[in-house]
Write a protein that holds these residues in place. Sequence first.
Motif, PDB file in Angstrom:
ATOM      1  N   HIS A   1     -14.125 -14.854   1.806  1.00 52.97           N
ATOM      2  CA  HIS A   1     -13.828 -14.330   0.743  1.00 52.97           C
ATOM      3  C   HIS A   1     -12.972 -12.701   0.590  1.00 52.97           C
ATOM      4  N   ILE A   2     -12.685 -11.777   1.936  1.00 50.40           N
ATOM      5  CA  ILE A   2     -12.558 -11.201   2.321  1.00 50.40           C
ATOM      6  C   ILE A   2     -11.268 -11.367   2.962  1.00 50.40           C
ATOM      7  N   LEU A   3     -10.963 -12.124   3.456  1.00 50.30           N
ATOM      8  CA  LEU A   3      -9.434 -12.888   3.529  1.00 50.30           C
ATOM      9  C   LEU A   3      -8.820 -13.135   1.807  1.00 50.30           C
ATOM     10  N   GLU A   4      -9.116 -14.008   1.437  1.00 49.01           N
ATOM     11  CA  GLU A   4      -8.732 -14.099   0.195  1.00 49.01           C
ATOM     12  C   GLU A   4      -8.315 -13.055  -0.974  1.00 49.01           C
ATOM     13  N   ALA A   5      -8.677 -12.148  -0.922  1.00 49.40           N
ATOM     14  CA  ALA A   5      -8.711 -11.357  -1.270  1.00 49.40           C
ATOM     15  C   ALA A   5      -7.849  -9.805  -1.259  1.00 49.40           C
ATOM     16  N   GLN A   6      -7.059 -10.096   0.546  1.00 49.84           N
ATOM     17  CA  GLN A   6      -6.455  -9.420   0.983  1.00 49.84           C
ATOM     18  C   GLN A   6      -4.644 -10.627   0.915  1.00 49.84           C
ATOM     19  N   LYS A   7      -4.805 -11.466   0.320  1.00 57.91           N
ATOM     20  CA  LYS A   7      -4.001 -12.407   0.391  1.00 57.91           C
ATOM     21  C   LYS A   7      -3.473 -12.234  -0.742  1.00 57.91           C
ATOM     22  N   ALA A   8      -4.671 -11.373  -1.879  1.00 56.35           N
ATOM     23  CA  ALA A   8      -3.450 -11.324  -3.679  1.00 56.35           C
ATOM     24  C   ALA A   8      -3.199 -10.148  -3.331  1.00 56.35           C
ATOM     25  N   ARG A   9      -4.242  -9.440  -2.410  1.00 53.35           N
ATOM     26  CA  ARG A   9      -3.281  -7.740  -2.531  1.00 53.35           C
ATOM     27  C   ARG A   9      -1.676  -8.024  -2.009  1.00 53.35           C
ATOM     28  N   ILE A  10      -2.248  -8.983  -0.894  1.00 52.61           N
ATOM     29  CA  ILE A  10      -0.356  -8.971  -0.463  1.00 52.61           C
ATOM     30  C   ILE A  10       0.660  -9.348  -1.697  1.00 52.61           C
ATOM     31  N   GLN A  11       0.107 -10.013  -2.621  1.00 47.98           N
ATOM     32  CA  GLN A  11       1.107 -10.758  -3.391  1.00 47.98           C
ATOM     33  C   GLN A  11       0.842  -9.569  -4.574  1.00 47.98           C
ATOM     34  N   MET A  12       0.158  -8.416  -5.186  1.00 47.96           N
ATOM     35  CA  MET A  12       0.039  -8.380  -5.538  1.00 47.96           C
ATOM     36  C   MET A  12       1.263  -7.397  -5.263  1.00 47.96           C
ATOM     37  N   ILE A  13       0.886  -5.838  -3.822  1.00 47.46           N
ATOM     38  CA  ILE A  13       2.632  -5.473  -3.513  1.00 47.46           C
ATOM     39  C   ILE A  13       3.551  -6.121  -3.479  1.00 47.46           C
ATOM     40  N   GLY A  14       4.091  -7.517  -3.288  1.00 45.98           N
ATOM     41  CA  GLY A  14       5.000  -7.967  -3.659  1.00 45.98           C
ATOM     42  C   GLY A  14       5.602  -7.795  -5.211  1.00 45.98           C
ATOM     43  N   ASP A  15       4.667  -8.337  -5.738  1.00 46.74           N
ATOM     44  CA  ASP A  15       4.942  -8.402  -6.981  1.00 46.74           C
ATOM     45  C   ASP A  15       5.404  -6.894  -6.933  1.00 46.74           C
TER      46      ASP A  15
ATOM     47  N   LEU B   1     -16.238   3.293   3.383  1.00 47.23           N
ATOM     48  CA  LEU B   1     -15.077   2.519   3.264  1.00 47.23           C
ATOM     49  C   LEU B   1     -14.857   2.146   1.782  1.00 47.23           C
ATOM     50  N   ARG B   2     -15.952   1.599   0.669  1.00 45.32           N
ATOM     51  CA  ARG B   2     -15.961   1.391  -0.333  1.00 45.32           C
ATOM     52  C   ARG B   2     -15.293   2.425  -1.459  1.00 45.32           C
ATOM     53  N   ASP B   3     -15.218   3.634  -0.766  1.00 50.27           N
ATOM     54  CA  ASP B   3     -14.349   4.876  -1.600  1.00 50.27           C
ATOM     55  C   ASP B   3     -13.462   4.913  -0.832  1.00 50.27           C
ATOM     56  N   SER B   4     -12.766   4.467   0.128  1.00 50.02           N
ATOM     57  CA  SER B   4     -11.455   4.137   0.475  1.00 50.02           C
ATOM     58  C   SER B   4     -10.815   3.225  -0.216  1.00 50.02           C
ATOM     59  N   MET B   5     -11.700   2.132  -0.534  1.00 49.16           N
ATOM     60  CA  MET B   5     -10.978   1.307  -0.982  1.00 49.16           C
ATOM     61  C   MET B   5     -10.442   1.616  -2.896  1.00 49.16           C
ATOM     62  N   ALA B   6     -11.094   2.507  -3.006  1.00 49.50           N
ATOM     63  CA  ALA B   6     -10.569   3.115  -4.643  1.00 49.50           C
ATOM     64  C   ALA B   6      -9.396   3.243  -4.166  1.00 49.50           C
ATOM     65  N   LEU B   7      -8.094   3.361  -3.285  1.00 55.37           N
ATOM     66  CA  LEU B   7      -6.666   4.242  -3.406  1.00 55.37           C
ATOM     67  C   LEU B   7      -5.863   2.800  -3.244  1.00 55.37           C
ATOM     68  N   LEU B   8      -6.465   1.283  -3.447  1.00 53.46           N
ATOM     69  CA  LEU B   8      -5.322   0.748  -3.579  1.00 53.46           C
ATOM     70  C   LEU B   8      -5.484   0.835  -4.932  1.00 53.46           C
ATOM     71  N   GLY B   9      -5.887   1.317  -5.730  1.00 55.57           N
ATOM     72  CA  GLY B   9      -6.176   1.217  -7.262  1.00 55.57           C
ATOM     73  C   GLY B   9      -5.967   0.148  -8.155  1.00 55.57           C
TER      74      GLY B   9
ATOM     75  N   VAL C   1      -3.711  -0.763   4.468  1.00 57.99           N
ATOM     76  CA  VAL C   1      -3.680  -1.097   3.331  1.00 57.99           C
ATOM     77  C   VAL C   1      -4.267  -2.379   4.287  1.00 57.99           C
ATOM     78  N   MET C   2      -3.217  -3.140   5.430  1.00 59.96           N
ATOM     79  CA  MET C   2      -4.315  -4.272   5.848  1.00 59.96           C
ATOM     80  C   MET C   2      -5.741  -3.860   6.761  1.00 59.96           C
ATOM     81  N   GLU C   3      -5.971  -2.404   7.564  1.00 55.82           N
ATOM     82  CA  GLU C   3      -6.255  -2.001   8.286  1.00 55.82           C
ATOM     83  C   GLU C   3      -8.049  -1.587   7.495  1.00 55.82           C
ATOM     84  N   LEU C   4      -8.075  -1.599   5.968  1.00 61.02           N
ATOM     85  CA  LEU C   4      -8.924  -1.724   5.383  1.00 61.02           C
ATOM     86  C   LEU C   4      -9.666  -3.154   4.814  1.00 61.02           C
TER      87      LEU C   4
END
Length: 221
Positions: free
Chosen positions: A197-211, A150-158, A77-80
């Motif tokens: 913008h992308i780094l802020e989205a990454q922070k939100a993703r990390i929060q979701m993973i933690g939750d 890359l956009r297609d791979s992002m679909a795997l994030l759910g 996820v972080m690599e994406l």
Amino acid sequence: MSEKSSRSEQAYQKILEGIREGSLKPGSRIKESAIAEWMNFSRTPVREALKRLEASGLLVVAPYSGMQIVKLGYQEVMELYHMRVVLEASAAGLAARHASDAEIFSLNEIQKRYESAQGAAEQARQNRIFHNAIFHAAHNRYLLKSLNSLRDSMALLGKTTFEVPGRSQEVVDEHKELFDAIAARDEERAQRAATHHILEAQKARIQMIGDELDDYQPSSS
């Protein structure tokens, strides 16, 4: 495009949308016959779509389980997101240099639609349209090809990060800064805005993973 190719593309996009929206979950098994029945398609275009998804890294053949949707680990996820920073910052800078007046006008209209969108799913859809418009405004076919992959791979994030409280409003401000930089033809500012913008989205993703980890309750032994 032939009817056969068109059906295969439709099947590909339908499966991809199912992964993105969560009706087809990472780690779950994919059966060609079930997908064909779900779409009311013959098995041939579905088979071709599944092969394409496998080649793109979205499906994998698992021992004794057949074909499965790839489930990303934390590092993947972080690599994406790292690749998003690299590619999307480049696209934003090129858009600031090459976007036509019509493309800038269109980008502003798309952003207005995002601001009036209701619900995380619709906000995520308008967000994808906004970013896709920037990708095309960069006017670089090779970068566009990489971004589409890359956009297609992002679909795997759910689930979308717009489900994180407050994230959708933050994106309004981030999009505005990104749009203003492109409209001002300021390449460096556009790259910085896209990176932020992308780094802020990454922070939100990390929060979701933690939750999600906090919500996990192991079964009793």
